[in-house]
Write a protein that holds these residues in place. Structure first.
Motif, PDB file in Angstrom:
ATOM      1  N   LYS A 163     -20.169  14.714  -8.150  1.00  0.00           N
ATOM      2  CA  LYS A 163     -18.787  14.552  -7.704  1.00  0.00           C
ATOM      3  C   LYS A 163     -18.297  15.876  -7.128  1.00  0.00           C
ATOM      4  O   LYS A 163     -18.369  16.911  -7.795  1.00  0.00           O
ATOM      5  CB  LYS A 163     -17.934  14.138  -8.906  1.00  0.00           C
ATOM      6  N   THR A 164     -17.811  15.849  -5.874  1.00  0.00           N
ATOM      7  CA  THR A 164     -17.354  17.059  -5.186  1.00  0.00           C
ATOM      8  C   THR A 164     -15.953  16.831  -4.638  1.00  0.00           C
ATOM      9  O   THR A 164     -15.703  15.835  -3.953  1.00  0.00           O
ATOM     10  CB  THR A 164     -18.297  17.407  -4.018  1.00  0.00           C
ATOM     11  N   LYS A 165     -15.039  17.776  -4.906  1.00  0.00           N
ATOM     12  CA  LYS A 165     -13.689  17.695  -4.348  1.00  0.00           C
ATOM     13  C   LYS A 165     -13.761  17.983  -2.853  1.00  0.00           C
ATOM     14  O   LYS A 165     -14.346  18.969  -2.437  1.00  0.00           O
ATOM     15  CB  LYS A 165     -12.762  18.698  -5.032  1.00  0.00           C
ATOM     16  N   ILE A 166     -13.143  17.086  -2.043  1.00  0.00           N
ATOM     17  CA  ILE A 166     -13.159  17.295  -0.592  1.00  0.00           C
ATOM     18  C   ILE A 166     -11.770  17.541  -0.014  1.00  0.00           C
ATOM     19  O   ILE A 166     -11.634  17.785   1.178  1.00  0.00           O
ATOM     20  CB  ILE A 166     -13.835  16.111   0.150  1.00  0.00           C
ATOM     21  N   GLY A 167     -10.744  17.479  -0.853  1.00  0.00           N
ATOM     22  CA  GLY A 167      -9.407  17.747  -0.339  1.00  0.00           C
ATOM     23  C   GLY A 167      -8.329  17.348  -1.309  1.00  0.00           C
ATOM     24  O   GLY A 167      -8.597  16.808  -2.379  1.00  0.00           O
ATOM     25  N   THR A 168      -7.083  17.627  -0.901  1.00  0.00           N
ATOM     26  CA  THR A 168      -5.898  17.225  -1.649  1.00  0.00           C
ATOM     27  C   THR A 168      -4.934  16.619  -0.648  1.00  0.00           C
ATOM     28  O   THR A 168      -4.737  17.163   0.443  1.00  0.00           O
ATOM     29  CB  THR A 168      -5.247  18.438  -2.338  1.00  0.00           C
ATOM     30  N   THR A 169      -4.343  15.489  -1.008  1.00  0.00           N
ATOM     31  CA  THR A 169      -3.433  14.826  -0.075  1.00  0.00           C
ATOM     32  C   THR A 169      -2.123  15.611   0.060  1.00  0.00           C
ATOM     33  O   THR A 169      -1.722  16.338  -0.838  1.00  0.00           O
ATOM     34  CB  THR A 169      -3.106  13.387  -0.531  1.00  0.00           C
ATOM     35  N   ASP A 170      -1.479  15.423   1.212  1.00  0.00           N
ATOM     36  CA  ASP A 170      -0.174  16.040   1.428  1.00  0.00           C
ATOM     37  C   ASP A 170       0.916  15.093   0.931  1.00  0.00           C
ATOM     38  O   ASP A 170       0.625  14.091   0.265  1.00  0.00           O
ATOM     39  CB  ASP A 170       0.007  16.407   2.903  1.00  0.00           C
ATOM     40  N   ALA A 171       2.172  15.360   1.262  1.00  0.00           N
ATOM     41  CA  ALA A 171       3.288  14.552   0.788  1.00  0.00           C
ATOM     42  C   ALA A 171       3.230  13.112   1.278  1.00  0.00           C
ATOM     43  O   ALA A 171       3.827  12.214   0.682  1.00  0.00           O
ATOM     44  CB  ALA A 171       4.603  15.199   1.218  1.00  0.00           C
ATOM     45  N   ASN A 172       2.470  12.862   2.360  1.00  0.00           N
ATOM     46  CA  ASN A 172       2.353  11.508   2.911  1.00  0.00           C
ATOM     47  C   ASN A 172       1.048  10.827   2.555  1.00  0.00           C
ATOM     48  O   ASN A 172       0.727   9.766   3.094  1.00  0.00           O
ATOM     49  CB  ASN A 172       2.505  11.546   4.433  1.00  0.00           C
ATOM     50  N   GLY A 173       0.256  11.439   1.674  1.00  0.00           N
ATOM     51  CA  GLY A 173      -1.013  10.843   1.270  1.00  0.00           C
ATOM     52  C   GLY A 173      -2.157  11.169   2.212  1.00  0.00           C
ATOM     53  O   GLY A 173      -3.252  10.649   2.045  1.00  0.00           O
ATOM     54  N   ASN A 174      -1.947  12.027   3.216  1.00  0.00           N
ATOM     55  CA  ASN A 174      -2.999  12.385   4.166  1.00  0.00           C
ATOM     56  C   ASN A 174      -3.825  13.564   3.643  1.00  0.00           C
ATOM     57  O   ASN A 174      -3.320  14.405   2.921  1.00  0.00           O
ATOM     58  CB  ASN A 174      -2.407  12.806   5.519  1.00  0.00           C
ATOM     59  N   PHE A 175      -5.081  13.638   4.052  1.00  0.00           N
ATOM     60  CA  PHE A 175      -5.918  14.801   3.758  1.00  0.00           C
ATOM     61  C   PHE A 175      -6.919  14.970   4.876  1.00  0.00           C
ATOM     62  O   PHE A 175      -7.255  14.022   5.578  1.00  0.00           O
ATOM     63  CB  PHE A 175      -6.639  14.666   2.391  1.00  0.00           C
ATOM     64  N   TYR A 177       0.868  -1.173   0.000  1.00  0.00           N
ATOM     65  CA  TYR A 177       0.000   0.000   0.000  1.00  0.00           C
ATOM     66  C   TYR A 177       0.908   1.227   0.000  1.00  0.00           C
ATOM     67  O   TYR A 177       1.576   1.508   0.988  1.00  0.00           O
ATOM     68  CB  TYR A 177      -0.900   0.015   1.240  1.00  0.00           C
ATOM     69  N   ASN A 178       0.949   1.945  -1.096  1.00  0.00           N
ATOM     70  CA  ASN A 178       1.819   3.110  -1.219  1.00  0.00           C
ATOM     71  C   ASN A 178       0.994   4.388  -1.153  1.00  0.00           C
ATOM     72  O   ASN A 178       0.050   4.562  -1.928  1.00  0.00           O
ATOM     73  CB  ASN A 178       2.603   3.056  -2.532  1.00  0.00           C
ATOM     74  N   PRO A 179       1.343   5.294  -0.229  1.00  0.00           N
ATOM     75  CA  PRO A 179       0.596   6.564  -0.128  1.00  0.00           C
ATOM     76  C   PRO A 179       0.684   7.351  -1.437  1.00  0.00           C
ATOM     77  O   PRO A 179       1.706   7.338  -2.117  1.00  0.00           O
ATOM     78  CB  PRO A 179       1.306   7.319   0.991  1.00  0.00           C
ATOM     79  N   LEU A 180      -0.395   8.034  -1.779  1.00  0.00           N
ATOM     80  CA  LEU A 180      -0.439   8.865  -2.985  1.00  0.00           C
ATOM     81  C   LEU A 180      -0.336  10.337  -2.581  1.00  0.00           C
ATOM     82  O   LEU A 180      -1.288  10.901  -2.045  1.00  0.00           O
ATOM     83  CB  LEU A 180      -1.730   8.626  -3.767  1.00  0.00           C
ATOM     84  N   PRO A 181       0.813  10.956  -2.826  1.00  0.00           N
ATOM     85  CA  PRO A 181       0.977  12.368  -2.458  1.00  0.00           C
ATOM     86  C   PRO A 181       0.380  13.307  -3.503  1.00  0.00           C
ATOM     87  O   PRO A 181       0.374  13.012  -4.696  1.00  0.00           O
ATOM     88  CB  PRO A 181       2.497  12.532  -2.384  1.00  0.00           C
ATOM     89  N   PHE A 182      -0.150  14.425  -3.041  1.00  0.00           N
ATOM     90  CA  PHE A 182      -0.598  15.539  -3.880  1.00  0.00           C
ATOM     91  C   PHE A 182      -1.626  15.148  -4.939  1.00  0.00           C
ATOM     92  O   PHE A 182      -1.521  15.539  -6.093  1.00  0.00           O
ATOM     93  CB  PHE A 182       0.608  16.245  -4.516  1.00  0.00           C
ATOM     94  N   VAL A 183      -2.612  14.362  -4.526  1.00  0.00           N
ATOM     95  CA  VAL A 183      -3.713  14.029  -5.433  1.00  0.00           C
ATOM     96  C   VAL A 183      -5.012  14.600  -4.868  1.00  0.00           C
ATOM     97  O   VAL A 183      -5.179  14.726  -3.652  1.00  0.00           O
ATOM     98  CB  VAL A 183      -3.871  12.505  -5.665  1.00  0.00           C
TER      99      VAL A 183
END
Length: 195
Positions: A180-192, A164-170
């Protein structure tokens, strides 16, 4: 300088000893203490660092009066403006913070027009306040607000059965009823932050 939100007036302390006379002549109050959660302005003749010592209070609750409030965080970590005003509790109109380095205002407007307004005035949109920042809150009604930590999600790309690889900046979206509604963008570690 500090702001008495209840009386909507200034409290002032002048280093030259003329605080009492000046305050009386302007209808202000002499500033003698600053409590946790209160913001204050310092008019300095040159750049300086102000060091405040002590411990953070056990409660991070900020109390706002109806109208303008000059506040500060009661904790050491930065907070999102939306947490500071918690729209479920406080009918905030706007939040303002002075950017001393750039000699300009940072602003958040609760009606969703922050980006447009800030760009039209040459201001910077305000999204977070840090410990040590003072900020103005224009509250529609009095309320006590406790900033709650954000709920955080994580986005992974599944590779094989165990990787399981984190997806950064998506960008992260949710779909409800076909919308469909945007709820965030992940950080460098895949967190949002989950709204």
């Amino acid at each position: 300088w500090s702001w008495n939100a209840t009386g909507q007036s200034w409290n002032v302390y002048l280093a030259d000893g003329s605080s009492q006379a000046y305050a009386e002549s302007k209808g202000f109050t002499v500033l003698s203490t600053i409590s946790a959660g209160e913001g204050f302005w310092v008019n300095a003749s040159s750049a300086a660092t102000l060091t405040i010592t002590g411990t953070y209070p056990t409660s991070s609750t900020l109390s706002y009066a109806s109208g303008w409030n000059l506040a500060g965080l009661k904790e050491g970590s930065p907070k999102a403006v939306t947490d500071i005003i918690n729209s479920d509790t406080l009918a905030a109109v706007s939040v303002w913070s002075w950017d001393a380095a750039n000699q300009s205002w940072r602003v958040y407007l609760a009606d969703g027009t922050t980006q447009t307004y800030a760009a039209s005035k040459g201001f910077t949109p305000l999204s977070t306040c840090a410990s040590g920042d003072g900020f103005w809150v224009n509250a529609g009604a009095a309320a006590d607000v406790t900033a709650t930590p954000p709920t955080v999600g994580k986005v992974y790309k599944v590779e094989g059965s165990t990787a399981y690889n984190p997806l950064p900046f998506v960008d992260v979206y949710k779909t409800v009823g076909g919308t469909k509604t945007k709820i965030g963008t992940t950080d460098a570690n895949g967190n949002f932050e989950i709204p």
